[in-house]
Design a protein around this motif. Structure first.
Motif, PDB file in Angstrom:
ATOM      1  N   TYR A 150       0.836  -1.203   0.000  1.00  0.00           N
ATOM      2  CA  TYR A 150       0.000   0.000   0.000  1.00  0.00           C
ATOM      3  C   TYR A 150       0.871   1.253   0.000  1.00  0.00           C
ATOM      4  O   TYR A 150       0.680   2.162  -0.823  1.00  0.00           O
ATOM      5  N   TYR A 151       1.854   1.299   0.889  1.00  0.00           N
ATOM      6  CA  TYR A 151       2.734   2.469   0.972  1.00  0.00           C
ATOM      7  C   TYR A 151       3.642   2.573  -0.260  1.00  0.00           C
ATOM      8  O   TYR A 151       3.943   3.677  -0.711  1.00  0.00           O
ATOM      9  N   ARG A 165      -4.979  13.463  -0.696  1.00  0.00           N
ATOM     10  CA  ARG A 165      -5.436  12.196  -0.136  1.00  0.00           C
ATOM     11  C   ARG A 165      -6.957  12.285  -0.030  1.00  0.00           C
ATOM     12  O   ARG A 165      -7.499  13.124   0.692  1.00  0.00           O
ATOM     13  N   ILE A 218       1.668   4.316  -2.933  1.00  0.00           N
ATOM     14  CA  ILE A 218       1.601   5.758  -2.671  1.00  0.00           C
ATOM     15  C   ILE A 218       2.900   6.429  -3.095  1.00  0.00           C
ATOM     16  O   ILE A 218       2.889   7.439  -3.802  1.00  0.00           O
ATOM     17  N   GLU A 271      -7.626   6.377  -3.213  1.00  0.00           N
ATOM     18  CA  GLU A 271      -6.671   6.862  -2.217  1.00  0.00           C
ATOM     19  C   GLU A 271      -6.189   8.278  -2.501  1.00  0.00           C
ATOM     20  O   GLU A 271      -6.185   9.125  -1.625  1.00  0.00           O
ATOM     21  N   MET A 272      -5.751   8.528  -3.733  1.00  0.00           N
ATOM     22  CA  MET A 272      -5.054   9.773  -4.031  1.00  0.00           C
ATOM     23  C   MET A 272      -5.346  10.240  -5.447  1.00  0.00           C
ATOM     24  O   MET A 272      -5.531   9.431  -6.345  1.00  0.00           O
ATOM     25  N   SER A 300      -9.366  10.552   1.343  1.00  0.00           N
ATOM     26  CA  SER A 300     -10.053  10.304   2.616  1.00  0.00           C
ATOM     27  C   SER A 300      -9.721  11.304   3.720  1.00  0.00           C
ATOM     28  O   SER A 300     -10.265  11.212   4.819  1.00  0.00           O
TER      29      SER A 300
END
Length: 120
Positions: free
Chosen positions: A17-18, A70, A21, A109-110, A72
């Motif tokens: 996940y990271y 981001r 990003i 997410e982004m 959220s």
């Protein structure tokens, strides 16, 4: 130290996940000015010009070549919120009105917006 142990485990569990990003943020050129939500500013911190969306003025925000948001992070957009509208949606409308277009996206997410050449 005992309270830090879960964070290490959390980072290992969500490593992919990271990585996603970081890979998406890496699409922003190193020499470009940027604005980003707080969660992303640390990773982008080596840039000469970097603004935190939550704390910067609208003038600074709209001077950045790239804006990474981001999705959220609702608390990041409160100054753009109105009675019935979501602050994130209003911020996106503001960016688009000022010549920004969607540049990159990490689904759910982004989003990263880039100022078009004609708007610079």
């Amino acid at each position: 130290v005992p309270t830090a142990v879960p964070y290490t485990q959390y980072c290992q569990t969500f490593e992919a996940y990271y990585d996603n990003i970081r890979q998406t943020l890496d699409t922003i050129p190193q020499d470009a000015s940027a604005a980003a939500t707080t969660f992303y500013t640390t990773y982008l911190s080596q840039r000469e010009t970097l603004y935190d969306v939550r704390y910067c003025s609208q003038e600074h925000l709209l001077s950045a070549e790239y804006v990474a948001l981001r999705i959220s992070a609702k608390a990041e957009y409160t100054k753009y919120a109105t009675n019935a509208d979501n602050g994130f949606e209003n911020l996106v409308k503001l960016l688009e009105k000022n010549g920004y277009t969607l540049y990159a996206e990490l689904s759910g997410e982004m989003v990263i917006y880039r100022k078009t050449a004609s708007a610079q």
